[in-house]
Design an enzyme around this catalytic site. Structure first.
Site, PDB file in Angstrom:
ATOM      1  N   LYS A 298       0.860  -1.185   0.000  1.00 50.63           N
ATOM      2  CA  LYS A 298       0.000   0.000   0.000  1.00 50.63           C
ATOM      3  C   LYS A 298       0.896   1.236   0.000  1.00 50.63           C
ATOM      4  CE  LYS A 298      -3.858   1.843   2.836  1.00 50.63           C
ATOM      5  NZ  LYS A 298      -4.691   1.549   4.042  1.00 50.63           N
TER       6      LYS A 298
ATOM      7  N   SER B 219      -9.744  -0.832   7.148  1.00 51.71           N
ATOM      8  CA  SER B 219      -9.160  -0.692   5.810  1.00 51.71           C
ATOM      9  C   SER B 219      -8.452  -1.900   5.251  1.00 51.71           C
ATOM     10  CB  SER B 219      -8.182   0.478   5.790  1.00 51.71           C
ATOM     11  OG  SER B 219      -8.898   1.656   5.619  1.00 51.71           O
TER      12      SER B 219
ATOM     13  N   SER C 223      -9.670   1.519   2.962  1.00 52.24           N
ATOM     14  CA  SER C 223      -8.823   2.329   2.120  1.00 52.24           C
ATOM     15  C   SER C 223      -7.799   1.540   1.321  1.00 52.24           C
ATOM     16  CB  SER C 223      -8.093   3.370   2.967  1.00 52.24           C
ATOM     17  OG  SER C 223      -7.213   2.743   3.886  1.00 52.24           O
TER      18      SER C 223
HETATM   19  N1  GLN Z   1     -12.990   3.830   6.418  1.00 47.63           N
HETATM   20  C1  GLN Z   1     -12.450   4.270   7.670  1.00 47.63           C
HETATM   21  C2  GLN Z   1     -12.056   5.719   7.568  1.00 47.63           C
HETATM   22  O1  GLN Z   1     -12.350   6.287   6.580  1.00 47.63           O
HETATM   23  C3  GLN Z   1     -11.274   3.410   8.046  1.00 47.63           C
HETATM   24  C4  GLN Z   1     -10.081   3.684   7.251  1.00 47.63           C
HETATM   25  C5  GLN Z   1      -8.910   2.871   7.660  1.00 47.63           C
HETATM   26  O2  GLN Z   1      -9.026   1.822   8.298  1.00 47.63           O
HETATM   27  N2  GLN Z   1      -7.746   3.381   7.326  1.00 47.63           N
HETATM   28  O3  GLN Z   1     -11.489   6.290   8.434  1.00 47.63           O
END
Ligand code: GLN
Length: 498
Positions: A80, A179, A155
């Site tokens: 990532k 994410s 994400s």
């Molecule tokens: N979707 C969640 C957010 O927008 C979690 C994102 C993540 O785990 N990095 O914060």
């Protein structure tokens, strides 16, 4: 079809000299060339650097190095775009980092290289890991390999999509509120969020430091367990990493291999607060089928209570933005990447951040500075911290009677591109089942558990179940997930692009 093989199949072939690390890498690069024009998971990749690593792995193999010594020897792994990989671009899918390249390797990258992995490629994500669909990336849209009109989740959408499309057998991402698990579920692969403190965060660009944890995506639980074993362990460069020995996670899976009731003696909790009406009927049906499956495997399924569940999303969306607003203060036009000049430093700073950050990141920074500002700190941030403690206590209490908690990973299958991007609250609810795990600091895994029914307009879409485990209880969590996976075989289904 080398590119479709799992890590354990690949290591077996390497050990028997049936293929070389260079051939495995080439199969991966060929598959990327074939399908990534559609999926768009990779932001960039350095094939020459990857080839050099694969050649080094082949030299190790020729010299007799085994996978017992280097568990990922010759295995391609992609990252990532928020993990530091020396000499490679690091953008967090944001414009603000400009042409920044990492001057060092993240601890997890160091560990994987030491384990013989061929580490290459930058995978698309929501900007600074804020989002659930990978649509907030400043660079490109990644699509779901099961249906190119849908998002891959986020994400870490690039991580999940690239594994689902068989471009790489393993990717490594981060999970702050879901994410890893959410995109894994929506793309039909396995994703693991280890316990907070299990894996060093050194070299992970911080989003919310008290919630972030690095973890793997893979096609099978066994592969994910193997990679977690490589990632885990104390690191003096991350004081929150915990000085506990790392168990042999793969050996833990083999312990009950071949038994007809491999989960006998284990208890799984269903949280009554999660069995809310209005759950998507297909998700509900998949859950009920998986409960029956766990019972058939010997587990006892009981009801537990997590009374503060209703507050998890609200608590998360105070704490995560608060920490993000502090962590992202470093992107000031001076230290890293891009700069937009101004008459004085304050104007330069404002212009740089105005131009460099996208709308979702700005929204989080504004929310975060608001809940931390004097006058509101007590009303929001401090209260959220107190509720967070209650949420953690709910889990610890439940774990006095059960070994794991079973939930759907996501409330629905993958949604369409653009379906939620104008509605932040709807987007935030995509993580309703995953967020508490980060607040509580426990571990979680998402495993494929079936598909939606295909209709005239929509092909079938993967669904995932989530197992939440005790703090540092990854061994048991992997054992349960592995037994389920092996008995159902959902992981064997390959996406149309895979
Ligand atoms: N979707 C969640 C957010 O927008 C979690 C994102 C993540 O785990 N990095 O914060």
């Amino acid at each position: 079809m080398i590119h479709r093989l799992t890590v354990s199949e690949l290591t077996n072939r390497l050990a028997r000299r049936e293929c070389s690390a260079a051939e495995i890498l080439q199969a991966s690069l060929d598959q990327i060339a074939r399908v990534d024009g559609d999926v768009r998971a990779f932001l960039s990749l350095d094939a020459a650097d990857a080839r050099a690593q694969a050649e080094a792995a082949d030299r190790d193999l020729a010299a007799g190095v085994t996978h017992a010594e280097k568990p990922l020897l010759g295995i391609p792994v992609a990252l990532k775009d928020l993990l530091a990989h020396r000499g490679q671009p690091l953008n967090c899918s944001s414009k603000i980092l400009g042409h920044y390249r990492s001057p060092y390797d993240a601890t997890v990258v160091e560990r994987m290289k030491a384990a013989g992995a061929v580490v290459f490629g930058r995978l698309n994500m929501d900007e600074f890991a804020m989002g659930s669909s990978t649509e907030t990336s400043a660079f490109q849209r990644t699509l779901n390999p099961w249906d190119l009109t849908r998002i891959p989740g986020g994400s870490s959408g690039g991580c999940a999509a690239s594994v689902a499309a068989s471009m790489v057998p393993v990717t490594v991402g981060s999970d702050t509120g879901g994410s890893i698990r959410q995109p894994a579920a929506l793309c039909g692969v396995v994703g693991v969020k280890p316990t907070y403190g299990r894996v060093s965060r050194y070299g992970l660009t911080a989003f919310a430091s008290s919630l972030d944890q690095i973890g793997p995506f893979a096609r099978t639980v066994q592969d994910a367990a193997r990679v977690t074993g490589v990632l885990a362990g104390q690191d003096r460069r991350d004081s929150t990493s915990v000085p506990l020995p790392v168990p042999d996670y793969v050996a833990a899976l083999e312990r009950s291999a071949g038994e007809s009731r491999p989960l006998a003696g284990l208890r799984i909790g269903l949280a009554k607060e999660y069995m809310i009406g209005g759950l998507d009927p297909e998700v509900d049906a998949a859950m009920q089928a998986s409960v029956r499956q766990f019972v058939a495997l010997g587990a006892e399924v009981v009801e537990v209570s997590l009374p503060h569940s209703d507050y998890a999303a609200a608590t998360y969306y105070i704490i995560a933005p608060a920490e993000a607003s502090a962590n992202l203060a470093r992107f000031d036009g001076v230290r890293y990447g891009a700069r937009v000049d101004g008459r004085d430093p304050a104007e330069m700073n404002a212009r740089t951040r105005g131009a460099g950050f996208g709308a979702e990141v700005k929204r989080r920074i504004i929310l975060g500075t608001y809940v931390l500002s004097s006058g509101y700190y007590d009303a929001y941030y401090l209260r959220a911290q107190k509720v967070r403690t209650l949420i953690r206590q709910d889990f610890l209490k439940a774990f006095e009677t059960v070994d794991a908690i079973l939930t759907p990973t996501t409330p629905t299958a993958a949604f369409r591109v653009g379906e939620k991007s104008d509605d932040p609250l709807q987007m935030y609810l995509s993580d309703i089942f995953t967020i508490s795990c980060n607040l509580a600091g426990i571990c979680g895994i998402s495993v494929p558990c079936g598909f939606t029914r295909a209709t005239a307009e929509t092909p079938r879409l993967p669904l995932g179940l989530q197992l939440l485990g005790k703090p540092f209880g990854e061994e048991t969590m992997f054992r349960m997930a592995h037994a389920y996976e092996q008995s159902t075989g959902w992981h064997l289904e390959v996406s149309p692009l895979g």
